[in-house]
Design a protein around this motif. Structure first.
Motif, mmCIF file in Angstrom:
data_model
loop_
_atom_site.group_PDB
_atom_site.id
_atom_site.type_symbol
_atom_site.label_atom_id
_atom_site.label_comp_id
_atom_site.label_asym_id
_atom_site.label_seq_id
_atom_site.Cartn_x
_atom_site.Cartn_y
_atom_site.Cartn_z
ATOM 1 N N ILE A 1 112.525 53.987 57.591
ATOM 2 C CA ILE A 1 111.408 54.067 56.653
ATOM 3 C C ILE A 1 110.886 52.662 56.344
ATOM 4 O O ILE A 1 109.673 52.404 56.386
ATOM 5 N N LYS A 2 111.818 51.763 56.063
ATOM 6 C CA LYS A 2 111.453 50.386 55.713
ATOM 7 C C LYS A 2 110.712 49.686 56.837
ATOM 8 O O LYS A 2 109.770 48.913 56.604
ATOM 9 N N SER A 3 111.105 49.956 58.076
ATOM 10 C CA SER A 3 110.479 49.290 59.225
ATOM 11 C C SER A 3 109.181 49.947 59.681
ATOM 12 O O SER A 3 108.530 49.472 60.607
ATOM 13 N N GLY A 4 108.809 51.078 59.052
ATOM 14 C CA GLY A 4 107.571 51.756 59.404
ATOM 15 C C GLY A 4 107.668 52.631 60.640
ATOM 16 O O GLY A 4 106.649 53.010 61.221
ATOM 17 N N THR A 5 108.892 52.990 61.032
ATOM 18 C CA THR A 5 109.090 53.816 62.225
ATOM 19 C C THR A 5 108.631 55.251 62.014
ATOM 20 O O THR A 5 108.143 55.902 62.954
ATOM 21 N N LEU A 6 108.791 55.766 60.797
ATOM 22 C CA LEU A 6 108.439 57.155 60.506
ATOM 23 C C LEU A 6 106.989 57.239 60.029
ATOM 24 O O LEU A 6 106.484 56.330 59.366
ATOM 25 N N LYS A 7 106.356 58.356 60.335
ATOM 26 C CA LYS A 7 104.943 58.500 59.980
ATOM 27 C C LYS A 7 104.771 58.698 58.477
ATOM 28 O O LYS A 7 105.645 59.242 57.791
ATOM 29 N N SER A 8 103.628 58.274 57.967
ATOM 30 C CA SER A 8 103.331 58.355 56.541
ATOM 31 C C SER A 8 103.323 59.798 56.050
ATOM 32 O O SER A 8 102.974 60.721 56.794
ATOM 33 N N ASN A 9 103.704 59.975 54.803
ATOM 34 C CA ASN A 9 103.673 61.270 54.120
ATOM 35 C C ASN A 9 104.530 62.337 54.799
ATOM 36 O O ASN A 9 104.281 63.539 54.650
ATOM 37 N N SER A 10 105.509 61.902 55.567
ATOM 38 C CA SER A 10 106.375 62.872 56.239
ATOM 39 C C SER A 10 107.496 63.340 55.322
ATOM 40 O O SER A 10 107.844 62.700 54.329
ATOM 41 N N ARG A 11 108.050 64.484 55.675
ATOM 42 C CA ARG A 11 109.194 65.063 54.970
ATOM 43 C C ARG A 11 110.415 64.917 55.887
ATOM 44 O O ARG A 11 110.389 65.354 57.030
ATOM 45 N N VAL A 12 111.458 64.309 55.353
ATOM 46 C CA VAL A 12 112.635 63.993 56.147
ATOM 47 C C VAL A 12 113.849 64.698 55.562
ATOM 48 O O VAL A 12 114.100 64.622 54.360
ATOM 49 N N LEU A 13 114.589 65.374 56.426
ATOM 50 C CA LEU A 13 115.827 66.027 55.999
ATOM 51 C C LEU A 13 117.012 65.237 56.539
ATOM 52 O O LEU A 13 117.142 65.038 57.752
ATOM 53 N N TYR A 14 117.854 64.793 55.629
ATOM 54 C CA TYR A 14 119.099 64.127 56.002
ATOM 55 C C TYR A 14 120.206 65.171 55.959
ATOM 56 O O TYR A 14 120.436 65.803 54.926
ATOM 57 N N LEU A 15 120.899 65.362 57.064
ATOM 58 C CA LEU A 15 121.971 66.350 57.136
ATOM 59 C C LEU A 15 123.298 65.682 56.802
ATOM 60 O O LEU A 15 123.836 64.916 57.600
ATOM 61 N N HIS A 16 123.810 65.960 55.623
ATOM 62 C CA HIS A 16 125.094 65.397 55.190
ATOM 63 C C HIS A 16 126.210 66.214 55.842
ATOM 64 O O HIS A 16 126.454 67.350 55.477
ATOM 65 N N THR A 17 126.883 65.629 56.815
ATOM 66 C CA THR A 17 127.850 66.384 57.613
ATOM 67 C C THR A 17 129.256 66.403 57.023
ATOM 68 O O THR A 17 130.199 66.861 57.673
ATOM 69 N N GLY A 18 129.422 65.932 55.796
ATOM 70 C CA GLY A 18 130.738 65.992 55.159
ATOM 71 C C GLY A 18 131.624 64.833 55.582
ATOM 72 O O GLY A 18 131.206 63.677 55.552
ATOM 73 N N GLY A 19 132.871 65.166 55.957
ATOM 74 C CA GLY A 19 133.795 64.111 56.378
ATOM 75 C C GLY A 19 134.292 63.234 55.259
ATOM 76 O O GLY A 19 134.782 62.121 55.495
ATOM 77 N N LEU A 20 134.213 63.725 54.019
ATOM 78 C CA LEU A 20 134.566 62.884 52.883
ATOM 79 C C LEU A 20 136.060 62.607 52.792
ATOM 80 O O LEU A 20 136.476 61.665 52.116
#
Length: 297
Positions: A262-281
């Motif tokens: 996001i910081k580097s501008g790789t993702l397109k503006s106004n996009s919705r991003v899902l981060y999949l938290h895979t556990g492993g805690l």
């Protein structure tokens, strides 16, 4: 406690260029075996219970998330289980193996050379021959039944996302997500372990060719469980702000990768991003034990 699905989706924040990030909290499915391990093991467990097997047998290292989750799941479902462990198992302070033993899992150590060969090794084949009818689950729980379970993550999504970010070890979770993802969704797989074969492994595990995914190879920070001090300091700031726990092996590096994109501008503006938290805690305690430190939580 039975697994709680579907896992919740938490809004994390709105970042530069109007990009909104959401976290699918797979880690909250179950306190002992939440995350992608539950997805990968659920149909394997059902297969065992519906068959006439005498023992479930699998593989893992001394601090394996898979071994830990499998032991606790088998306890809950009354499944006799044995783990063939790479290296020594007699460390009395190993938190992962201690939990596995307490859950009733039998631990059998093998040499590293035998472990690499798995069933092709005479050492391991003798172990398997000692069981009347074992059901063998591969290392990491990665097989076609695991893929079936992982695909259900996407089926739970009610909204569209332009990107899905997730970490990868064996690549099976990524394969399942890619297989059923929308062509309009870009799946970004973070290679947290410095696995040089990851992209090839994922590509060959797909049932059909899909162009909507890529592997990010620049966020491993040196490889498996390598976490430089600067990354630890970054996580302290992140956790203080969002209170989302991340393990140091997989999810920390993947979240860093997402926010860096996001910081580097790789993702397109106004996009919705899902981060999949895979556990492993559970890996947090293992990391603390090996590095003699307290992980920020």
């Amino acid at each position: 406690m039975r697994p709680q699905v579907p896992s919740p989706i938490q809004f994390l924040d709105q970042f530069e260029d109007g990009i909104k990030v959401f976290v699918k909290r797979e880690d909250m499915i179950h306190p002992g075996y939440g995350g992608n391990k539950w997805r990968k093991l659920k149909y394997n467990a059902a297969h065992f219970l519906n068959g006439s097997y005498s023992q479930l047998v699998s593989y893992g290292g001394a601090f394996s998330n898979h071994i830990h989750a499998l032991a606790l799941l088998c306890k809950d479902y009354n499944i006799p289980v044995t783990a063939i462990v790479r290296g020594e198992v007699d460390d009395p302070d190993n938190p992962t193996l201690n939990d596995a033993r307490e859950a009733g899992m039998r631990l059998i150590p093998v040499s590293r050379s035998a472990y690499r060969l798995k069933e092709k090794s005479e050492e391991i084949q003798k172990i398997l021959d000692s069981f009347e009818k074992p059901f063998i689950v591969p290392e990491g729980g990665s097989n076609t039944m695991a893929k079936q379970g992982v695909m259900e993550i996407v089926a739970e999504l009610e909204d569209h996302y332009d990107y899905i970010f997730l970490s990868a070890g064996t690549g099976m979770t990524a394969s399942g997500i890619i297989e059923v993802s929308s062509p309009e969704t870009k799946v970004c797989v973070v290679n947290a372990l410095r696995n040089t074969e990851l992209e090839i492994t994922i590509r060959y595990s797909l049932d059909s060719e899909k162009p909507n995914w890529s592997v990010l190879n620049n966020y491993h920070f040196g490889g498996f469980a390598k976490v430089p001090e600067a990354l630890v300091e970054w996580y302290k700031v992140f956790f203080d702000k969002y209170a989302v726990p991340l393990d140091p092996v997989y999810n920390l590096k993947t979240m860093y990768a997402l926010l860096d994109c996001i910081k580097s501008g790789t993702l397109k503006s106004n996009s919705r991003v899902l981060y999949l938290h895979t556990g492993g805690l559970q890996g947090i305690r293992a990391f603390e034990y090996l590095n003699k430190m307290i992980w920020p939580l």
